[in-house]
Design a protein around this motif. Sequence first.
Motif, PDB file in Angstrom:
ATOM      1  N   LYS A  68     -30.483  -5.959  15.610  1.00 40.62           N
ATOM      2  CA  LYS A  68     -31.388  -5.083  14.889  1.00 40.62           C
ATOM      3  C   LYS A  68     -31.840  -5.805  13.630  1.00 40.62           C
ATOM      4  O   LYS A  68     -31.070  -5.963  12.685  1.00 40.62           O
ATOM      5  CB  LYS A  68     -30.695  -3.766  14.539  1.00 40.62           C
ATOM      6  CG  LYS A  68     -30.346  -2.914  15.757  1.00 40.62           C
ATOM      7  CD  LYS A  68     -29.714  -1.599  15.348  1.00 40.62           C
ATOM      8  CE  LYS A  68     -29.391  -0.738  16.567  1.00 40.62           C
ATOM      9  NZ  LYS A  68     -28.790   0.563  16.166  1.00 40.62           N
ATOM     10  N   LYS A  70     -34.303  -6.371  10.342  1.00 45.20           N
ATOM     11  CA  LYS A  70     -35.141  -5.724   9.355  1.00 45.20           C
ATOM     12  C   LYS A  70     -35.557  -6.750   8.314  1.00 45.20           C
ATOM     13  O   LYS A  70     -34.707  -7.454   7.760  1.00 45.20           O
ATOM     14  CB  LYS A  70     -34.401  -4.562   8.679  1.00 45.20           C
ATOM     15  CG  LYS A  70     -34.054  -3.415   9.616  1.00 45.20           C
ATOM     16  CD  LYS A  70     -33.356  -2.296   8.865  1.00 45.20           C
ATOM     17  CE  LYS A  70     -32.990  -1.140   9.808  1.00 45.20           C
ATOM     18  NZ  LYS A  70     -32.299  -0.048   9.071  1.00 45.20           N
ATOM     19  N   ASP A  93     -35.638  -3.720  17.041  1.00 40.96           N
ATOM     20  CA  ASP A  93     -34.350  -3.473  17.697  1.00 40.96           C
ATOM     21  C   ASP A  93     -34.406  -4.113  19.081  1.00 40.96           C
ATOM     22  O   ASP A  93     -35.031  -3.587  20.004  1.00 40.96           O
ATOM     23  CB  ASP A  93     -34.090  -1.973  17.804  1.00 40.96           C
ATOM     24  CG  ASP A  93     -32.689  -1.670  18.354  1.00 40.96           C
ATOM     25  OD1 ASP A  93     -31.955  -2.637  18.639  1.00 40.96           O
ATOM     26  OD2 ASP A  93     -32.374  -0.470  18.493  1.00 40.96           O
ATOM     27  N   ARG A  95     -32.549  -5.566  22.512  1.00 40.16           N
ATOM     28  CA  ARG A  95     -31.358  -5.399  23.337  1.00 40.16           C
ATOM     29  C   ARG A  95     -30.795  -6.764  23.701  1.00 40.16           C
ATOM     30  O   ARG A  95     -31.541  -7.688  24.025  1.00 40.16           O
ATOM     31  CB  ARG A  95     -31.693  -4.604  24.593  1.00 40.16           C
ATOM     32  CG  ARG A  95     -32.117  -3.164  24.284  1.00 40.16           C
ATOM     33  CD  ARG A  95     -32.493  -2.417  25.539  1.00 40.16           C
ATOM     34  NE  ARG A  95     -32.913  -1.039  25.228  1.00 40.16           N
ATOM     35  CZ  ARG A  95     -33.362  -0.182  26.130  1.00 40.16           C
ATOM     36  NH1 ARG A  95     -33.455  -0.561  27.412  1.00 40.16           N
ATOM     37  NH2 ARG A  95     -33.721   1.028  25.759  1.00 40.16           N
ATOM     38  N   SER A 107     -36.112  -1.949  22.013  1.00 37.03           N
ATOM     39  CA  SER A 107     -36.008  -0.490  22.052  1.00 37.03           C
ATOM     40  C   SER A 107     -37.049   0.146  21.153  1.00 37.03           C
ATOM     41  O   SER A 107     -37.612   1.190  21.458  1.00 37.03           O
ATOM     42  CB  SER A 107     -34.599  -0.055  21.628  1.00 37.03           C
ATOM     43  OG  SER A 107     -33.638  -0.581  22.511  1.00 37.03           O
TER      44      SER A 107
END
Length: 753
Positions: A68, A70, A93, A95, A107
Amino acid sequence: MSRNIGKKSLRAFLWTLLGLVLLLIAIPILLYVPVVQDFAVKIATQQVSKSTGMKIGIGKLRLGFPLKLKVEEASVIMANGDTMLTSARLAVDVRLMPLLKGEIEVSGAELESAFYQLGNNDSVMWLRANVNRADIDGSEINLKTGRIDLSTVDIDGVRVRLRMLNDTTTTPVDTAQATPWNVNADRITISNLAYEMSMEPIIDSLGCMVDMMELRDGHFDMATKKIYGRSLQVDSVTAAYIYPLVGNGTSTDMSTDSVTAVESDLWTITADSLRLTARSGLYAQKGVRPAKGFDPSYIEVSDVNIEVDSFFNKGTAIRVPLKNLSANERCGLMFHADGLFEMDSKKMSARDFSIETLRSSLLVNAEMGMGDLLTDRSLPLGLKASGRIDPKEIIMAFPDMKAMLKPVTPISLSADIEGTPSLLNVYTLDLRMPTLAHIALEGEISNPFNPEKIGGQLNIDGTLSTITDKQFAFLPIKTVPALSINGTVDYYPQKVSGDVVLMTGGGKLAGAGRWVGKAESYSATLNLHDFPVDAFVPEYGVGRVTATLTVDGKGYNPLNKSTYIDADVKVGSIVYNKATYSDIALNTTLHDGNASGLIESSNQDADASARFDAQIDGDTVEWNLNADIRNVNLQALGLSPTLNRGSLDLTTSGRYNVAKSSIDARADVSNLTWNLPEIDIISPQPINLSLVSSDSILNGGLVNGDLDLKLSSDNSLFGFMDGLTAGMKEVTAQMDSMRVDVGRLHLSFRISI
């Protein structure tokens, strides 16, 4: 001893191996530690900036488990500063397991406050784009197959500004091999879009604001070069297209070297459904103030709706099945259109194209070949149209035509035209205005798009109901009676001929003629049979006429010896002031500067004949005239309210110079007998008249028996004529006072008697 050493070595190896394993495990774990992330980002951005020259900045980067990502306050600026990319926040995000298969499965992804710039204020192309927010919900990327699947993409707050300058540099062809990506999207929405563009000298400004755009079931396949969308809907558009002032001296040539596209290189774009709604749209010339009504230089529409089903485009080929096009124009017209528009490399066409307003309708089937109407003479053209046009809506578009169109009834029309720019075949062109008029044309028109060479042959068949100048103020006469017209007109540059028959009130006018401009040649024949002239101009007292007029000639200047004219008029009967006259003939000729003519009338109250001849030499005309007035009754002819009739013989000759306005004339009147109220004039002796005039002198004389009257003036004949008004006022004043003052008469007329 050796056994202890072996155990120690094995233990050290195991600890070392364990340490390496723990280190390998610890390094990925450390990547999730914020301090390590900040350190790694700093080192990475410094190295990339150093190696590429780009200025890269990342305010904050965080990697959460498992993938994930950012990123906040990121920026990428090219070394020259022309291109930059910034974003306030990016979150992705990814996988983990699909990565092991070479696939990227996201995702979700979020982007906030992104900015992109290409070029700068001095560049040929300067692009600036802002995106407030973008969300991607579910996506898969297969690097091996080049496939991208997007579930939902929502983009909000987009602002794009594009400025392009005229650049004729040929764009190089990109021959590099690229991965043939295949992109599929279930739904993409863009809301609050603002687009601005300028491209001088073609586009001064182009602005567009869109509340919402939505694409559903979209496919973009680079391998097969196909783009497909099940539906594209654009809502609440506000747009304005402003083009520069025409004729400002700026060249609009935007042409570049072109390369003909190979069929396999062309992209195919299809869509099952296209929908667009717009609040307003403007197409206008810069700085123009719109005129009342419809102004082509300022077209403004509102409440626009466009619906297209089964759209297709590949290269120059396009197919637009228009289900609905509706809008309101600034002038007040509300219209709706539907039909099929198609275009390819050879032609474009409109089939079953229907255009409707509140009061009018038009159905069009048309086609035109692809090319220049002015240069490609073999370009195929065709038009079949039928419809009804209400003059009230024409007035809405063109208010200045209100006075002319107000009495006009709704117009029904039909047309069937086919041909090329060199020759159009008019099979049918029919206009009907119930209770007012009908006209039908057929024939052919050559060079219809070249005003200097336009020509053709048209057969005319029409009728007109009685109209008056109260209905149509532009009429030069008070009334045009009900009539019918049919015939043929041939027109070519500097050459006109025709044969037309006009019938009205039981009378007939048939005319045929020709005119050749360059040769100054002309001929005409006009036959009137019981034709009611008073139905057109009753104030002249001429009623029904039966006559034949023929004229044949060359040249317009009678002073030129190359000019010749042969004219012949034969009046079978003419009603004048309710009296009928017949057998009147006039014949005149002009050849090689010699003119002659004869007029004959054998009617009881207009019994006379006259013969004349003239010689024309340069600016000088010499003439002789002999008239035998056997009986002329001006009272019977309606030219005098009281008795006024008589007979006489007249002989006159003279010379007139046109350039000098000089005249030398003689006239002899003999056998004069004239009857007036309470007086009869009988002159057994001839009356001799003389007149000599130049630019500064006038001498006249009258001799009859013992009477010898001389007249002189220091003015020319034409100056004397101009002074007659003042002289006659003096005569009237002296008659009223019953006193004669010869001196004042001399001053008024500027003559000596």
